[in-house]
Each structure stands twice: as structure tokens, then as C-alpha cells.
Design a protein around this motif. Structure first.
Motif, PDB file in Angstrom:
ATOM      1  N   ALA A 163      37.563  35.834  54.033  1.00 29.06           N
ATOM      2  CA  ALA A 163      36.355  36.176  53.284  1.00 29.06           C
ATOM      3  C   ALA A 163      35.226  35.211  53.615  1.00 29.06           C
ATOM      4  N   HIS A 164      35.523  33.926  53.613  1.00 21.61           N
ATOM      5  CA  HIS A 164      34.497  32.923  53.910  1.00 21.61           C
ATOM      6  C   HIS A 164      34.040  32.996  55.362  1.00 21.61           C
ATOM      7  N   THR A 165      34.941  33.366  56.262  1.00 15.14           N
ATOM      8  CA  THR A 165      34.611  33.387  57.687  1.00 15.14           C
ATOM      9  C   THR A 165      33.896  34.658  58.104  1.00 15.14           C
ATOM     10  N   PHE A 166      34.317  35.794  57.543  1.00 15.39           N
ATOM     11  CA  PHE A 166      33.839  37.078  58.055  1.00 15.39           C
ATOM     12  C   PHE A 166      32.926  37.844  57.097  1.00 15.39           C
ATOM     13  N   GLY A 167      32.517  37.215  55.997  1.00 16.11           N
ATOM     14  CA  GLY A 167      31.410  37.744  55.226  1.00 16.11           C
ATOM     15  C   GLY A 167      31.685  38.898  54.281  1.00 16.11           C
ATOM     16  N   PHE A 168      32.852  38.935  53.638  1.00 19.75           N
ATOM     17  CA  PHE A 168      33.075  39.885  52.550  1.00 19.75           C
ATOM     18  C   PHE A 168      33.467  39.106  51.301  1.00 19.75           C
ATOM     19  N   LYS A 169      33.439  39.764  50.157  1.00 23.27           N
ATOM     20  CA  LYS A 169      33.799  39.124  48.892  1.00 23.27           C
ATOM     21  C   LYS A 169      35.224  39.508  48.502  1.00 23.27           C
ATOM     22  N   ALA A 170      35.964  38.549  47.952  1.00 27.34           N
ATOM     23  CA  ALA A 170      37.362  38.786  47.598  1.00 27.34           C
ATOM     24  C   ALA A 170      37.636  38.326  46.176  1.00 27.34           C
ATOM     25  N   LEU A 171      38.297  39.190  45.426  1.00 23.38           N
ATOM     26  CA  LEU A 171      38.680  38.909  44.048  1.00 23.38           C
ATOM     27  C   LEU A 171      40.199  38.929  43.964  1.00 23.38           C
ATOM     28  N   ILE A 172      40.780  37.838  43.489  1.00 21.72           N
ATOM     29  CA  ILE A 172      42.237  37.694  43.463  1.00 21.72           C
ATOM     30  C   ILE A 172      42.723  37.591  42.017  1.00 21.72           C
ATOM     31  N   PHE A 173      43.640  38.481  41.658  1.00 20.99           N
ATOM     32  CA  PHE A 173      44.230  38.485  40.322  1.00 20.99           C
ATOM     33  C   PHE A 173      45.636  37.902  40.374  1.00 20.99           C
ATOM     34  N   ARG A 174      45.874  36.912  39.526  1.00 18.54           N
ATOM     35  CA  ARG A 174      47.227  36.368  39.366  1.00 18.54           C
ATOM     36  C   ARG A 174      47.820  36.992  38.107  1.00 18.54           C
ATOM     37  N   LEU A 175      48.769  37.883  38.334  1.00 16.17           N
ATOM     38  CA  LEU A 175      49.281  38.722  37.256  1.00 16.17           C
ATOM     39  C   LEU A 175      50.494  38.106  36.577  1.00 16.17           C
ATOM     40  N   ASP A 239      36.972  34.578  44.172  1.00 18.19           N
ATOM     41  CA  ASP A 239      37.226  34.105  42.815  1.00 18.19           C
ATOM     42  C   ASP A 239      38.629  34.520  42.380  1.00 18.19           C
ATOM     43  N   PHE A 240      39.162  33.780  41.426  1.00 14.73           N
ATOM     44  CA  PHE A 240      40.530  33.959  40.947  1.00 14.73           C
ATOM     45  C   PHE A 240      40.522  34.161  39.444  1.00 14.73           C
ATOM     46  N   TYR A 241      41.322  35.118  38.981  1.00 11.41           N
ATOM     47  CA  TYR A 241      41.475  35.355  37.545  1.00 11.41           C
ATOM     48  C   TYR A 241      42.939  35.576  37.195  1.00 11.41           C
ATOM     49  N   ASN A 242      43.384  34.903  36.145  1.00  8.17           N
ATOM     50  CA  ASN A 242      44.673  35.231  35.553  1.00  8.17           C
ATOM     51  C   ASN A 242      44.537  36.488  34.709  1.00  8.17           C
ATOM     52  N   LEU A 243      45.520  37.366  34.789  1.00 11.17           N
ATOM     53  CA  LEU A 243      45.614  38.504  33.876  1.00 11.17           C
ATOM     54  C   LEU A 243      46.978  38.451  33.207  1.00 11.17           C
ATOM     55  N   GLY A 244      46.959  38.182  31.922  1.00  2.29           N
ATOM     56  CA  GLY A 244      48.210  38.070  31.182  1.00  2.29           C
ATOM     57  C   GLY A 244      47.921  38.248  29.702  1.00  2.29           C
ATOM     58  N   ASN A 245      48.701  37.600  28.863  1.00  2.81           N
ATOM     59  CA  ASN A 245      48.562  37.730  27.425  1.00  2.81           C
ATOM     60  C   ASN A 245      48.535  36.363  26.759  1.00  2.81           C
ATOM     61  N   ASP A 246      48.045  36.327  25.525  1.00  2.64           N
ATOM     62  CA  ASP A 246      47.976  35.060  24.800  1.00  2.64           C
ATOM     63  C   ASP A 246      49.330  34.647  24.221  1.00  2.64           C
ATOM     64  N   ASP A 247      50.260  35.603  24.126  1.00  8.09           N
ATOM     65  CA  ASP A 247      51.580  35.273  23.583  1.00  8.09           C
ATOM     66  C   ASP A 247      52.633  35.432  24.669  1.00  8.09           C
ATOM     67  N   TRP A 248      53.874  35.155  24.317  1.00 10.61           N
ATOM     68  CA  TRP A 248      54.983  35.348  25.249  1.00 10.61           C
ATOM     69  C   TRP A 248      56.231  35.728  24.478  1.00 10.61           C
ATOM     70  N   ILE A 249      57.271  36.133  25.204  1.00  9.77           N
ATOM     71  CA  ILE A 249      58.454  36.710  24.568  1.00  9.77           C
ATOM     72  C   ILE A 249      59.686  36.318  25.372  1.00  9.77           C
TER      73      ILE A 249
END
Length: 320
Positions: A163-175, A239-249
Motif C-alpha cells: 500500500a505504501h509503495t504502490f499507492g492504494f489505501k488498505a484497511l485491516i481488521f483484526r477479528l 489503518d488497523f481496527y479490532n472488531l470484537g466485543n466488550d465482554d468474553w465467555i
């Protein structure tokens, strides 16, 4: 609105098909690339004859297949991957080919294309055994403890570099652990299958205290699309975003929900697991992601981990 035309790799799979449903409902032109190794056309049959829908059956390990798929596309949602964490201990070569190699082929194809945005579904496994819980996106150093987590982290690094080298935008989700209808692997799916074969006993891998965050696939899709719209209006290349929940089980609690929904009262038999009660080698025993960064954009999950698990059990019992 998202730019069209949109390519969804792995669009016949569990998460991918739900994403395709939402994008089609929003009126976009959708092309799906899938080899059907983990997905099924049954997940997409309701779009089969739609004028805005195109399906390509192809193996992303073949660069020519990928190059053809990105033609005329502005946005790529890259969900194609082997989804099974446990396979890493059995076949690292397969994980390399179905996670890293296919991502490399996609990135190379994008170099000579008009693709402006790449959205990638990574995994909480890139964090390994995080010492900070809930774990934020800037946690480090990243030290995966499974080959699967290592493959996801390698794909993230390639995407960032390209992305940085070839000029596109990248969004990464950590699920976190994603659950819901159409899932064909994971703890809920396994429990239902085991109980249908033997209703009086349920084998549970590990010691049952494994504790993780679960997110329903409907919340996952809403998060991906909400954050993508937000990301497009930022000046960030990656950019990076976590996608999860506030609780756990815990795994034990999941077993109790499954047995309750099935109307059963089996003996719960724990295997004891490995390395202090993990289900398998490379299993992260405790995982909860910090999702404050995502919530600042206006997104938040509608279902808790408990709610997501229960809704998923009910949906799978109707369709499995």
C-alpha cells in the motif's frame, strides 16, 4: 457509498457471503472470487441470476486467475483464507499457500489495476498471548503462537508494504471469534455435531476455562462497512481496527448454552488440553480485544458475546 465495482475474495464463505448479501442489498455491483474449498454456492444462490452479481470459481494460488478478477474493480474485500486455526500444526505449507501466497498474488495483481482500496480480514491471533487485555491495536511486539496467526501477520505486513509503495489505501481488521449462521467450523459448530452424534456426552478440548470474545457476523459486517466509510475520509494509507466485543465467555459457558438450546443434559468431559489447559497447541487461552478505537467512529456491537453465541446456536440448529 462504497465505490463499485467490488471484488469479494472468499465471498462464498461464512463471513464473505454475509458481506456479499449486505453489499448487494446496498445496490453495488459485486464480483465474487472463490475456489469453494471452504465456502459453498448455497450461500450465494439467491443472487445467482442477478444482473449486478458475478461469480468466478478460481484458485487464488494461480496469479492469472487473480489478475483477471481484479479487472475493472475499485475496491477489494479480501476474505479468502483457510479459516482453521488448528491446521497450522498439521500443515504449515497449506496455511502459507492459502493465506500468504494468495495475498501476495492479489497485491501483485493490484499493482497494474485501478484498485483504490483493499480491506483485509486479519485475526486476533496476530497478538499471540497478549500481556494487555483488552488488547489495543498498538500492542506490541506482536508474537503469534500459531502458524495461522503468523500467516495472518505476514499478510498484514505485505499489505502495508504494498500500500505504501504502490499507492492504494488498505484497511485491516483484526477479528475476534466470529459466529453465526453459515459457519462451518469453530467451537459452536463442533459442539452441535458432537452432541448430535452422542447426546449423552460432550467432549470439550482443553480445561474449559479458555475465555474469549465472540462477535456475531451481523455486527462484524456492520463494523466492516461503517469503518470503511470512515477510513476513506482519513488521510491514512493503512489503518488497523479490532472488531470484537466488550465482554468474553468461557468454553464451558458456550457448552452450557449449546446443551440448553438443544434440550440436552450431557456429561461434560474435558480433555485437559495442552500447555496449561489450551484446546490445542497454539490456542490462545485468553483473548479480548480493545474496541474503543472502532467505537469512536460510531460503531458498536448490538449483541454481547453471550448474545452472539446464543443467536448463533439457534441459527445453526435450524440450518446444519
Amino acid at each position: 457509498m462504497i465505490e463499485t465495482k467490488i471484488l469479494v475474495t472468499g465471498g462464498a464463505g461464512f463471513i464473505g457471503s454475509h458481506l456479499v448479501d449486505k453489499l448487494m442489498e446496498e445496490g453495488h455491483d459485486i464480483r465474487v472470487l472463490d475456489d469453494l474449498s471452504a465456502g459453498t454456492l448455497d450461500n450465494l444462490k439467491h443472487w445467482a441470476n442477478h444482473e449486478r452479481f458475478e461469480f468466478i470459481r478460481g484458485d487464488m494460488r494461480n496469479p492469472e486467475v487473480v489478475a483477471e478478477a481484479v479487472k475493472g474493480v475499485e475496491t477489494v474485500f479480501h476474505l479468502a483464507a483457510n479459516p482453521e486455526v488448528r491446521i497450522g500444526s498439521q500443515s504449515p505449507e497449506l496455511l502459507y499457500k492459502t493465506n500468504i501466497l494468495i495475498t501476495y498474488n492479489l497485491l501483485n495483481a493490484m499493482r497494474g489495476s485501478n484498485v483504490r482500496y483493499l480491506i483485509f480480514t486479519s485475526s486476533s491471533t496476530v497478538y499471540g498471548e497478549a500481556k494487555i487485555i483488552p488488547t489495543p491495536e498498538d500492542y506490541g511486539p506482536l508474537e503469534p503462537i500459531s502458524v495461522y496467526g503468523g500467516a495472518k501477520l505476514a499478510a498484514e505486513a505485505l499489505i502495508s508494504g504494498y500500500a505504501h509503495t504502490f499507492g492504494f489505501k488498505a484497511l485491516i481488521f483484526r477479528l475476534a471469534n466470529i459466529v453465526g449462521k453459515r459457519s462451518n467450523h469453530g467451537v459452536i459448530y463442533d459442539f452441535i455435531n458432537k452432541l448430535r452424534q452422542r447426546p449423552d456426552e460432550l467432549e470439550i478440548l482443553g480445561d474449559g476455562t479458555q475465555k474469549k470474545s465472540y462477535l456475531h457476523v451481523s455486527d462484524t459486517i456492520s463494523g466492516m462497512l461503517t469503518l470503511f466509510e470512515y477510513f476513506k475520509n482519513t488521510n491514512k494509507t493503512v489503518d488497523f481496527y479490532n472488531l470484537g466485543n466488550d465482554d468474553w465467555i468461557t468454553v464451558r459457558e458456550i457448552a452450557e448454552i449449546v446443551t440448553e438450546e438443544m434440550g440436552l443434559n450431557p456429561e461434560l468431559r474435558f480433555t485437559g488440553g495442552v500447555d496449561g489447559g489450551r484446546g490445542w497447541k497454539g490456542d490462545v487461552k485468553f483473548m479480548r480485544l480493545n474496541i474503543e478505537k472502532a467505537k469512536k467512529t460510531g460503531w458498536r456491537p448490538k449483541l454481547s458475546s453471550y448474545g452472539a453465541v446464543r443467536k448463533s446456536v439457534r441459527g445453526l440448529l435450524l440450518t446444519m
